[in-house]
Design a protein around this motif. Sequence first.
Motif: not given
Length: 682
Positions: A209-225
């Motif tokens: 249950s964090p206050d801040l999530v650091v999302a480092d390129e979380p979708v760069s390896a995924l298809d657009v959809s």
Amino acid sequence: MQATAAGHRFACFHPVPYGDAPAEQVVTPPPAAATEPGDVLLELDALVKEFPLTGGPFARRRGTVSAVGGVSLSVRRGETYGLVGESGCGKTTLGRIVAGLEEPTGGTVRFDGRDLSGLSRAERRAHRRRIQLMFQDSTAAMDPRMRVGEILREPLVIQGVGTRADQERLTAELLDAVGLPRGAVHRYPHEFSGGQRQRLGLARALTLSPDLVVADEPVSALDVSVQAQILNLMRELQRERGLTYLFISHDLAVIRHLADTVGVMYLGRLVESGPAEQVYAHPLHPYTRGLLDTVNVPDPAAASGGTASRCAARRRPRRSPVRLPLPHPLSVRRGGLREHGTTGQRTERGGASGRVPLPPGRDSASVGGMNEVASTRADPGNGGSALAAALARGPLVLDGGLSNQLQAAGHDLSDDLWSARLLAERPDAVRAAHRAYYEAGADVVTTASYQATFEGFARHGIDAVSTAELLRLSVTLAREAAALTAAERPLWVAASAGPYGAMLADGSEYRGRYGLGVADLERFHRPRLEVLSDAAPDVLALETVPDLDEARALLRAVRGLGVPAWLSFTVTGDRTRAGQPLAEAFALAADADEVIAVGVNCCDPRDADTAVPLAARVTGKPVVVYPNSGESWDAASRTWQGPTRFAPRQASAWRDAGARLVGGCCRVGPEAIAKVAEELRG
């Protein structure tokens, strides 16, 4: 940095104006209003990170590399701060410092007003619960020898949170939240798709249950959809849990979709920052302008402003979402389904190949031109939002029963797959049935995927890959029918998802109460809905829902898919077929953002008279109504029995009571739909 407007700042180590930018943009105006201290969750002040360069036989230090060079920024509580820049600019290093995985060389990191450099070891360990990291490579970020349950429990074990039972309960709730089945706890990371692994990464980041999530390129390896699904899920969880995101990406389109505030990094420095709309509409730093000049837009001619117009000539033209000629990439010869190949003309049963022929007198070029017109009428890329806007303007006409139109054309639907069997056996017949309804006046047709499920096709020897192709094909056929229809009005496609009982084919879809829990039903529906969403329909039709448990499962299953849905119950009187109060059923959809309409279908028309005003009153949303003819289905004899009660003149009364999607279901054909269209359009 210099400021030009409230919160919009840029650096001056490249002080030369760019292109047609006015010279006064590099003049320092009065400073922007300070952010209220209580609003700031994360603050970086002159942050520096240098890495030593070593070499020689004794690995002596020969210099340093500056990865982060004096970055100052602040992130407000509850916002998404998008940090964008090219590879190697230092954004990931900055994220690792924030998450506590790297120590800064200089500067300060303050979180919730406290300088993190002064924390003791015990305090730092406790503090890490409040900041979590979502990694770019979800595969490398998970131990391949650990099951998902162990991976999600590990942070709880390390932090000493709860008992084993508490940890398992929390793990199950996290899987629910990210749209994965609870049975996933017994599987290994390699057993999931890339999008599913990224959902697991998000679940692990939320474990404490964090206050801040650091999302480092979380979708760069995924298809657009799949990217859209993950981004929408992140936004939904942010609203539900009050999360703050530091979202790191090199993709400006992704940042624009998600971020409230944007920071642009270049060579380790923050060169521009400000509200997302201001940075994208009026980029001030030359590097920001250069980044924006590399972004493709769907329609350059529609873009306005300097950046878009300067590079419009280099952008790719908009593609038609419907591509003809019409290949069907199936190669199945199981369970009596006829083979369809990818080349040649369609032949009769037993033929060697199976491409569906073009309409007489039209070659692929002429039909392709017609598709361009169709794409401007109802664009699959933004069909959901456009459909919602259309509903706000007035009622749309739905189609009638697909099965009775196919039966009227002489097709046998007597087995348990019903009309779904024709997706592989006679796709041309499905397309023709859709076209008949469009030409009768329907604005929206529902696909032939009502009974199409992985489990149902598996009984006929069809594997999962072929089933997924059939599901996508159901949307394609409806799109093709729209392209072949000469109509000036927008035409829409609803991807049908029938209840669990439709797969059983034993009449239980009109009873509900299958003996399954909500989680079991969600596991049944989610894979099919993911595939249908990937085919880009305008809306998902969650239809003929007999009870509350299945409605809850469907609402959970559509979270994060990026496609809106309507939820439609089958009812008797003022209750669901399972006997629950209909007002309680409608209330489930009232706060579901994914649901753009709620109502009833496959019921007696007299029951619709009661249900339509009730749905409008309980939910405040547009109402969908498409009852059957009034006859009753006898599962034993597989026949409809009783009198016909469907009267097109009822459409006006339903519209006046709040209905915005009006049509028919079983035993209601194109002739009746034509009369409904006439009634609604005057």
